[in-house]
Design an enzyme around this catalytic site. Structure first.
Site, PDB file in Angstrom:
ATOM      1  CD  GLU A 138      37.479  31.791  33.554  1.00  0.00           C
ATOM      2  OE1 GLU A 138      38.142  31.696  35.275  1.00  0.00           O
ATOM      3  OE2 GLU A 138      38.770  30.975  33.082  1.00  0.00           O
ATOM      4  CD  GLU A 245      40.587  32.451  27.896  1.00  0.00           C
ATOM      5  OE1 GLU A 245      40.969  31.187  28.118  1.00  0.00           O
ATOM      6  OE2 GLU A 245      40.590  33.297  27.919  1.00  0.00           O
TER       7      GLU A 245
HETATM    8  C1  GLA Z   1      41.458  30.988  31.204  1.00  0.00           C
HETATM    9  C2  GLA Z   1      42.142  32.159  30.852  1.00  0.00           C
HETATM   10  C3  GLA Z   1      43.338  32.586  30.370  1.00  0.00           C
HETATM   11  C4  GLA Z   1      43.893  31.746  30.967  1.00  0.00           C
HETATM   12  C5  GLA Z   1      43.451  30.227  30.479  1.00  0.00           C
HETATM   13  C6  GLA Z   1      44.056  28.472  31.416  1.00  0.00           C
HETATM   14  O1  GLA Z   1      40.624  30.452  30.206  1.00  0.00           O
HETATM   15  O2  GLA Z   1      40.686  33.423  30.726  1.00  0.00           O
HETATM   16  O3  GLA Z   1      43.504  33.861  31.174  1.00  0.00           O
HETATM   17  O4  GLA Z   1      44.761  31.736  31.972  1.00  0.00           O
HETATM   18  O5  GLA Z   1      42.208  29.799  31.573  1.00  0.00           O
HETATM   19  O6  GLA Z   1      45.243  28.945  30.532  1.00  0.00           O
END
Ligand code: GLA
Length: 337
Positions: A138, A245
């Site tokens: 990020e 994710e």
């Molecule tokens: C981001 C992070 C994850 C997690 C999510 C929320 O996507 O990469 O590790 O913290 O936020 O759970």
């Protein structure tokens, strides 16, 4: 909860064996409360929080590996692959890392030395367990024309911290696949910026092997076309792709309604249609997508129960709160080819 003998539906990992690995984010609680479900349906795990900087390395001289080790042992026991998450992030990172211990800020050189030593220790420790790492998480700015988001990393070390992290990870484990990971990865503006960053890293010869599409999606957004264009654009760089994710919230991001006690049938149907269409698309790109990891496993536990509306329940997965397959699961089980 279901016992091992209760699982008679086809396993997700078998359904997609010719396509990609199927993963779940786990923690020390869910490897117990969802253990049977995980072992039956999934062939990859990611530590939800336990390998983040602040958890592994709370003080300069203190590493705490207990919980991360427990998750790695669970993967070994069940013959699952494991992804590492995450080495460099602007969140969940210990304050001491950026401080000089005298009330000021650490120097660029010292910060990069600390990063190198952290990566060496952590990536080295899990060499035999972890085949792929989210090295940098990020760093792209969501809005505006700036490429990188403001962070202590950027402020102290300048943009070079990104390539340095990949170099350190590659030195610590030359076999590991190294990923850049981000969210809103299919929205055109952010997608183009992620692409620009990756392209420049590759042109500099930085060891980056893949891009992680976090895929925190909802039943309305992003569109299938946006996802397809993002996949093609990232793949054109010659990188492998992973969904890292995935969850499919039943609410639009801006939607603050908090009155639902159970998911209405029409929302579950919409969710099933979305999952079906998305996985049909993902299968088309099986040559470049090597893994699809959900950010959880079943609706009894999801970070979305608190985000972005505190205390609001959400139902983003293929399995319900009792770990039974939902309509979305049955649609995926019916996909052909
Ligand atoms: C981001 C992070 C994850 C997690 C999510 C929320 O996507 O990469 O590790 O913290 O936020 O759970």
């Amino acid at each position: 909860m279901r016992e091992s003998k209760d699982f008679t539906e086809p396993a997700l990992k078998t359904l997609f064996a010719g396509d990609f690995r199927i993963g779940a984010a786990v923690n020390p609680h869910t490897i117990r409360s969802q253990g049977h479900l995980l072992a039956y349906h999934f062939n990859s795990i990611t530590a939800e929080n336990e390998m983040k900087f602040e958890r592994l390395h709370p003080e300069e001289e203190v590493y705490r590996f207990g919980e991360a080790d427990e998750l790695a042992a669970f993967a070994r026991k069940h013959g699952m692959a494991m992804r590492g998450h995450t080495l460099v992030w602007h969140n969940q990172t210990s304050e001491w890392l950026f401080a000089d211990g005298k009330g000021g800020t650490v120097s660029r050189e010292a910060l990069l030395e600390r990063l190198e030593s952290h990566i060496h220790k952590v990536v080295g420790r899990y060499k035999d367990d972890i085949y792929a790492w989210d090295v940098v998480n990020e760093v792209i700015a969501d809005e505006g024309e700036e490429l990188l988001r403001p962070s202590k990393w950027l402020e102290i070390a300048g943009p070079g911290f990104i390539s340095a992290a990949f170099e350190f990870a590659h030195a610590a484990d030359p076999q590991a696949l190294l990923f850049y990971n981000d969210y809103n990865e299919s929205h055109p503006h952010k997608r183009d910026k992620i692409y620009t960053l990756l392209k420049s890293l590759l042109e500099q010869g930085v060891p980056v092997h893949g891009v992680g599409l976090q895929a925190h999606w909802n039943v309305y957004d992003p569109s299938l076309d946006e996802v397809r264009t993002a996949i093609e654009k990232y793949a054109s760089l010659g990188l492998q792709l992973q969904l890292t994710e995935l969850d499919m919230s039943v609410f639009r991001f801006e939607d603050r309604r908090a009155d639902l006690k159970a998911p209405p049938a029409e929302l579950l149907e919409l969710q099933a249609q979305r999952y079906e269409a998305m996985f049909r698309l993902l299968k088309e790109y099986r040559e470049v997508i090597s893994s699809v990891t959900f950010w959880g496993a079943a609706d009894d536990y999801t970070w979305l129960n608190d985000f972005p509306v505190r205390g609001r329940k959400n139902w983003p997965f293929l399995f319900d709160e009792g770990h039974q397959p939902k309509a979305a699961f049955h649609r995926l089980a019916g996909l052909k080819g």
